[in-house]
Design an enzyme around this catalytic site. Structure first.
Site, mmCIF file in Angstrom:
data_model
loop_
_atom_site.group_PDB
_atom_site.id
_atom_site.type_symbol
_atom_site.label_atom_id
_atom_site.label_comp_id
_atom_site.label_asym_id
_atom_site.label_seq_id
_atom_site.Cartn_x
_atom_site.Cartn_y
_atom_site.Cartn_z
ATOM 1 N N GLU A 340 15.503 36.430 42.602
ATOM 2 C CA GLU A 340 16.643 36.542 41.688
ATOM 3 C C GLU A 340 17.938 36.429 42.495
ATOM 4 O OE1 GLU A 340 18.143 39.893 38.430
ATOM 5 O OE2 GLU A 340 17.298 40.527 40.352
ATOM 6 N N LYS A 405 16.638 35.654 31.629
ATOM 7 C CA LYS A 405 16.251 37.066 31.599
ATOM 8 C C LYS A 405 16.521 37.655 30.220
ATOM 9 C CE LYS A 405 16.818 41.154 34.590
ATOM 10 N NZ LYS A 405 17.550 41.660 35.775
ATOM 11 N N CYS A 455 13.008 41.054 38.014
ATOM 12 C CA CYS A 455 13.515 42.324 38.522
ATOM 13 C C CYS A 455 13.383 43.453 37.498
ATOM 14 C CB CYS A 455 14.966 42.149 38.976
ATOM 15 S SG CYS A 455 15.577 43.490 40.047
#
Length: 594
Positions: A340, A405, A455
């Site tokens: 990321e 995301k 994440c």
């Protein structure tokens, strides 16, 4: 069997030692006397001194009476913390919850006391668990978050005191524990699952239960064993003290014994399946994948230079991998995973960044999953909304499929109630303007369906499950932990281990600074990097297609446990007289005696 409360049970004295000192010692009414009597009165100073002495004595007794439960609550929270990485003593979770169970089942513990002890337990757990937050925003947000999460432990404590009078309370405690973890994973602002007790078991045998019920079932087993130990120990100690007396019944060890044995038995039955999946046996297709950890510069660089340096580092490390492949020191990967934020410079708008990524993809001759920051729909200078995205970058065609995301981090990637919080803290301006994306959670590289949980997303049950249900044969966790420390990265790695077992998939974790790892479906690390160094991982994995019971029915398992906890709480409220004063209620013989 644990005896239930009957109408023959004597009423409990409401003014026991849990009452605050000094509240039950009102002065008696003076006796009538003749007005001509001249009684000898003590001096005013003596009366005041006596009053102070009496109250001081009661206060001291109250403090001493509470030393044991206060110490147990704090010790229990610390024991639960020790089960989490980086320490990882998974077995300490059981005595930790057993201590909390003892505090909550004491006859002196009121509902308010249950809430207070629960909060204290939570603080002892969350304060040492989350100090990595302070590295970016200081101590105040760290302690505020720890306190906010501790409130859910307090709610559990309150509910536990209410249901303790019901037969079989260790089972109901465990369902309430799962309900409390569900609540904190949902509210507020999408929840904060970090610290769920299941994630402290990734090095222990109970991890196997994730295959059939996911994280909630593991948490349930941890709580059930812990609270069963409370009852088992209390019954044995009581019998040891009183068993020599005629007519004293044997200790009620059936329920806690069965609960502990059942948890271990189910674990033993599931482990062979988990172990077999992790050995790589079967007809699953074997492929080689790589994860690149480019690292970041140390403090001192200006922000734009830092972003460019991070991109350059990942290009450089990928070129080193390509050289090793050509020299025969590493296997040719089918695809490469970058972390990321490996390109915080928008590669869709910046030609130089795009050229650098293409150079790396051509050198390794494989698609690269690039973690980037790109402008979102509706972007304006006054509203600079962005997507945290993973882009499949082909060697010849450049950018292709992408995963935006979908679960963005509050107070980090975006600021809830920005107009309100910006007046409370100078840190508010550090929060980003990221907006959630849409999609299936799956991208394709070299024909392989890859599930992406970027994440923050990996700590939420629904993210990885959605990817696997949409066809993912391997899971990737691109992460950026550069603003935190190694403890945070070790804790996040535990989430990846649980997801691997939960969904029977290999998990590839790629971090900017570490810890990067390739995790097998049984939860063991095939390889990993060290913290804060440039490195790459190049490993063979197997593409998996089977669905585990947890993948198919995990939310149902959680719903059953949560509903059971809420239902038993409602039953207990009705049984106890809707929170009537304690003098109107009776306590069960199953409560732990002081």
């Amino acid at each position: 069997m644990i005896p239930a409360v009957t109408d023959d049970d004597p009423l409990e004295d409401p003014l026991d030692d849990d009452v605050a000192p000094g509240l039950d010692d009102a002065e008696p009414e003076p006796e009538p006397r003749d007005e001509h009597d001249e009684p000898s009165r003590p001096a005013t100073g003596s009366r005041i001194g006596g009053w102070v002495a009496r109250r001081g004595s009661r206060f001291g007794k109250g403090v001493l009476d509470r030393c044991a439960p206060l110490s147990a609550a704090i010790g229990g929270g610390l024991a639960l913390w020790l089960s989490f990485p980086p320490i990882g003593w998974w077995f300490t979770a059981f005595p930790g919850l057993a201590l909390l169970g003892w505090v909550l089942t004491r006859t002196a513990t009121t509902k308010a006391g249950g809430f207070g002890y629960g909060v204290l337990f939570g603080l002892a757990f969350y304060v040492p668990l989350l100090p990595w937050i302070s590295g970016l925003v200081g101590a105040v947000p760290w302690l505020a978050l720890a306190f906010a999460e501790s409130l859910f432990c307090g709610l559990f404590g309150l509910g536990a005191v209410v249901v303790v009078r019901l037969p079989g309370w260790p089972l109901w405690f465990a369902t309430l524990w799962v309900a409390a973890e569900w609540a904190k994973s949902t509210f507020p602002f999408g929840g904060f699952p970090w610290g769920a007790s299941s994630y402290g078991q990734t090095n222990g045998p109970l991890l196997a239960l994730a295959r059939i019920g996911g994280a909630p079932l593991v948490s349930f087993a941890v709580a059930l064993i812990g609270f069963s130990l409370t009852l088992l120990t209390a019954q044995i100690v009581w019998w040891w003290r009183h068993g020599h007396k005629p007519g004293v019944p044997a200790p009620a060890v059936m329920l806690p014994g069965v609960a502990i044995a059942a948890s271990l038995l189910v674990t033993a039955l599931v482990w062979p399946q988990v172990r077999q999946s992790g050995t790589g046996a079967g007809d699953d297709t074997a492929v080689t994948v790589a994860a690149v950890q480019g690292n970041v510069p140390r403090l001192g660089l200006e922000f734009n230079a830092q972003r460019r340096a991070v991109l350059d580092n990942h290009v450089k490390e990928t070129l080193r991998l390509a050289d090793d492949v050509k020299a025969g020191r590493a296997a040719q990967p089918m695809f490469v995973i970058w972390p990321e934020n490996s390109s915080d410079i928008d590669p869709l708008l910046n030609a130089d960044a795009s050229a650098q990524i293409t150079t790396a993809a051509e050198a390794i001759d494989a698609p690269i999953l690039v973690g980037g920051v790109v402008r979102a729909d509706g972007y304006t200078p006054d509203n600079p909304v962005a997507n945290n995205t993973v882009i499949v970058w082909e060697p010849t065609d450049g950018p292709g499929e992408r995963h935006d995301k979908q679960i963005v981090q509050p107070f980090g990637e975006y600021l809830p109630w920005r107009g309100f919080f910006k007046h409370l803290s100078s840190y508010a301006d550090r929060a980003g303007y990221f907006v959630p994306g849409t999609g299936t959670g799956v991208v394709h590289a070299a024909g392989v369906p890859i599930g992406i949980t970027t994440c923050w997303e990996v700590i939420f049950d629904r993210a990885a499950r959605e990817s696997v249900l949409n066809g993912a044969q391997v899971l990737a966790v691109p992460s950026n932990n550069a603003t935190f420390d190694e403890a945070m990265s070790a804790q996040q790695l535990a989430f990846g281990k649980l997801r691997a077992v939960e969904h029977d998939r290999y998990v590839v974790v790629a971090g900017t600074t570490g810890i990067s790892a390739v995790i097998a479906p049984d939860g063991h690390e095939i390889s990993r990097t060290e913290w804060f160094q440039p490195a790459y991982l190049d490993n063979q994995i197997r593409l998996k297609t089977d669905l585990t019971p947890a993948t198919k029915w995990g939310p149902i398992v959680q719903a059953v446990l949560v509903i059971a906890g809420v239902a038993v709480l409602l039953i207990a409220i009705l049984h106890n007289g809707r929170f009537a004063p304690r003098m109107l209620r009776r306590r069960s013989a199953t409560t732990v005696k002081r």
